[in-house]
Motif scaffolding. Structure first.
Motif, PDB file in Angstrom:
ATOM      1  N   VAL A 155       5.589  13.737  -1.318  1.00 50.50           N
ATOM      2  CA  VAL A 155       5.933  12.410  -0.830  1.00 50.50           C
ATOM      3  C   VAL A 155       6.605  12.473   0.529  1.00 50.50           C
ATOM      4  CG1 VAL A 155       7.443  10.410  -1.234  1.00 50.50           C
ATOM      5  CG2 VAL A 155       6.065  11.329  -3.101  1.00 50.50           C
ATOM      6  N   ALA A 183      -6.584  12.087  -1.346  1.00 51.46           N
ATOM      7  CA  ALA A 183      -5.779  10.866  -1.377  1.00 51.46           C
ATOM      8  C   ALA A 183      -4.454  11.040  -0.649  1.00 51.46           C
ATOM      9  CB  ALA A 183      -5.512  10.460  -2.820  1.00 51.46           C
ATOM     10  N   LEU A 184      -4.129  12.282  -0.260  1.00 48.00           N
ATOM     11  CA  LEU A 184      -2.863  12.559   0.403  1.00 48.00           C
ATOM     12  C   LEU A 184      -2.979  12.348   1.909  1.00 48.00           C
ATOM     13  CD1 LEU A 184      -1.907  15.872  -1.449  1.00 48.00           C
ATOM     14  CD2 LEU A 184      -0.932  13.600  -1.843  1.00 48.00           C
ATOM     15  N   GLY A 185      -1.866  12.018   2.526  1.00 48.70           N
ATOM     16  CA  GLY A 185      -1.811  11.935   3.974  1.00 48.70           C
ATOM     17  C   GLY A 185      -1.774  13.320   4.592  1.00 48.70           C
ATOM     18  N   ALA A 241       0.819  -1.209   0.000  1.00 52.79           N
ATOM     19  CA  ALA A 241       0.000   0.000   0.000  1.00 52.79           C
ATOM     20  C   ALA A 241       0.855   1.264   0.000  1.00 52.79           C
ATOM     21  CB  ALA A 241      -0.938  -0.008   1.206  1.00 52.79           C
ATOM     22  N   ALA A 242       1.966   1.246   0.746  1.00 49.80           N
ATOM     23  CA  ALA A 242       2.823   2.436   0.819  1.00 49.80           C
ATOM     24  C   ALA A 242       3.454   2.738  -0.533  1.00 49.80           C
ATOM     25  CB  ALA A 242       3.900   2.233   1.886  1.00 49.80           C
ATOM     26  N   THR A 243       3.939   1.700  -1.205  1.00 52.95           N
ATOM     27  CA  THR A 243       4.547   1.885  -2.528  1.00 52.95           C
ATOM     28  C   THR A 243       3.509   2.366  -3.529  1.00 52.95           C
ATOM     29  OG1 THR A 243       6.168   0.148  -2.086  1.00 52.95           O
ATOM     30  CG2 THR A 243       5.803   0.730  -4.390  1.00 52.95           C
ATOM     31  N   ARG A 253       1.291   6.578  -6.957  1.00 49.87           N
ATOM     32  CA  ARG A 253       0.134   7.357  -7.387  1.00 49.87           C
ATOM     33  C   ARG A 253       0.464   8.843  -7.396  1.00 49.87           C
ATOM     34  NH1 ARG A 253      -5.988   7.622  -4.680  1.00 49.87           N
ATOM     35  NH2 ARG A 253      -6.806   9.123  -6.219  1.00 49.87           N
ATOM     36  N   ILE A 254       1.128   9.315  -6.340  1.00 50.44           N
ATOM     37  CA  ILE A 254       1.513  10.728  -6.291  1.00 50.44           C
ATOM     38  C   ILE A 254       2.459  11.068  -7.435  1.00 50.44           C
ATOM     39  CG2 ILE A 254       2.766  12.465  -4.941  1.00 50.44           C
ATOM     40  CD1 ILE A 254       1.719  11.046  -2.418  1.00 50.44           C
ATOM     41  N   HIS A 274       0.885   4.087  -2.937  1.00 54.06           N
ATOM     42  CA  HIS A 274       0.548   5.477  -2.628  1.00 54.06           C
ATOM     43  C   HIS A 274       1.585   6.432  -3.211  1.00 54.06           C
ATOM     44  CE1 HIS A 274      -1.008   8.897  -0.415  1.00 54.06           C
ATOM     45  NE2 HIS A 274       0.202   9.114   0.097  1.00 54.06           N
ATOM     46  N   VAL A 275       2.859   6.121  -3.019  1.00 57.73           N
ATOM     47  CA  VAL A 275       3.928   6.973  -3.550  1.00 57.73           C
ATOM     48  C   VAL A 275       3.863   7.010  -5.075  1.00 57.73           C
ATOM     49  CG1 VAL A 275       6.422   7.195  -3.827  1.00 57.73           C
ATOM     50  CG2 VAL A 275       5.458   6.687  -1.574  1.00 57.73           C
TER      51      VAL A 275
END
Length: 387
Positions: free
Chosen positions: A386, A343-345, A321-323, A328-329, A325-326
């Motif tokens: 990121v 979608a951002l933290g 999930a972390a990869t 996607r950004i 997410h990065v």
């Protein structure tokens, strides 16, 4: 060619594409680090004559893993796919349709060098289901092409484009490269103006990148050629944006401009939205349902592995999930459609006011979109979101 029924919006899910790698070139350009080979670099089992049958074997073996989803885009890249007979490309496309099913209205692209097509080959491709062609023009200036070790005569490009139009291709794209050592601003303007004169539906313009391990990188290291500075490269990007926009081509991704939404490259959008695709051919990468894998690189090893095991897979990885997410950004920030702020933290969202103050992004309807200045500093924007 038969087509699968179009899925409804509620059943479509992630888009599915197929990339077919054709690893042959007449000359290996010094700047290129793609997995490509000239005829004298390949041994038995990797000939152009046998390649289509080998790739079809992988297509047939991969079809069941598609899960019954029809293919929305097919892209033949390389290398130079049109180094193969047009009939072989059509046979490979037919195998994709037979094994996966092509969505009605699927986008089917082949890359081509302007000097690797004829009216007859283009007519065969169009009749066989190809509806989009991307010509590797790179430059309209002979001395720039010579530095890049490109072999085509720029005077022949309009003829190749005309042949494609006459054959009935629905979309014609032109690929350009800027920032070649020795290329002046006037040279780049000439290339842009001649590209616009072709009236393409789509233009890609990428800055030349010195890839380690290439002949070009060795020349740079020895001081034989000098790369332009960042300011000159930025000026060339802005010139491209100005001239292409004036010609009615709007940017939809950092390095890509299209006549309208219908002319955007749907296959590349599939990559940028992290959808699913199967990669066919030596060194080709696949990305399906959170898994990424890639084939052995050398065409001879690829053919041998398929013949022995029915698979050319070399290695792979699961995407956590972390990869995801990065990635996607990194990818969606490049698009004119932008990135969803929701979608951002929390940490990344806290950076948005600073990016707005520095005029690097705009914000509307929850979408973060790069400004023109932001496009020049896209990597820095991504790092800020990121980090």
């Amino acid at each position: 060619m038969p087509h699968a029924e179009s899925p409804t919006p509620t059943t479509r899910g992630r888009a599915l594409g197929v990339y077919v790698h054709v690893p042959f070139c007449s000359v290996r350009c010094g700047y290129c680090d793609f997995n490509t080979y000239t005829a004298d670099e390949l041994g038995e089992g990797a000939t152009r004559a046998s390649y289509a049958d080998t790739a079809i074997g992988e297509i047939v073996a991969s079809g069941p893993a598609g899960g019954g989803r029809p293919v929305e885009t097919v892209f033949f890249g390389g290398g130079t796919p049109t180094q193969l007979p047009a009939g072989d490309l059509v046979r490979m496309l037919r195998a994709v349709d037979d094994s996966f099913g092509l969505l009605d209205g699927a986008e089917v692209t082949t890359e081509a060098n302007p000097d690797s097509v004829t009216p007859q080959s283009l007519a065969t491709l169009r009749a066989g289901g190809f509806n989009r062609i991307s010509f590797g023009v790179q430059s309209a200036v002979p001395h720039v092409l010579a530095t890049l070790e490109r072999t085509h005569d720029p005077a022949g490009v309009p003829q190749a484009v005309r042949w494609a139009r006459e054959a009935g291709f629905e979309q014609v794209s032109v690929d350009l490269i800027y920032g070649t050592p020795g290329e002046s601003m006037d040279d780049w303007r000439t290339s842009l103006e001649q590209a616009v004169a072709l009236e393409p539906d789509h233009v890609s313009a990428y800055a030349l990148i010195v890839e380690q391990g290439t002949a070009f990188a060795r020349k740079v290291r020895r001081g034989e050629v000098v790369m332009p500075d960042d300011d000159e490269t930025a000026d060339k990007y802005l010139l491209a944006d100005d001239l292409l926009t004036e010609a009615g081509l709007g940017w939809y991704e950092l390095s890509n401009w299209a006549r309208d939404e219908a002319a955007q490259c749907r296959h590349n959008l599939l990559y940028w939205h992290s959808d699913d695709w199967f990669g066919i051919g030596p060194g080709a990468h696949s990305h399906v349902a959170g898994e990424r894998w890639w084939n052995v690189k050398h065409p001879a090893a690829y053919a041998q592995r398929l013949a022995a095991d029915g698979s050319a897979r070399h290695d792979g990885e699961s995407i956590d999930a972390a990869t995801a997410h990065v990635e996607r950004i990194m990818l969606e920030t490049r698009l004119r459609s932008g990135l969803s702020v929701s979608a951002l933290g929390d940490g990344a969202r806290s950076q948005v006011p600073d990016l707005l103050d520095r005029d690097l992004v705009t914000l509307g309807d929850d979408r973060l979109v790069l400004t023109r200045t932001g496009r020049l500093l896209a990597d820095a924007v991504v790092r800020q979101l990121v980090d």
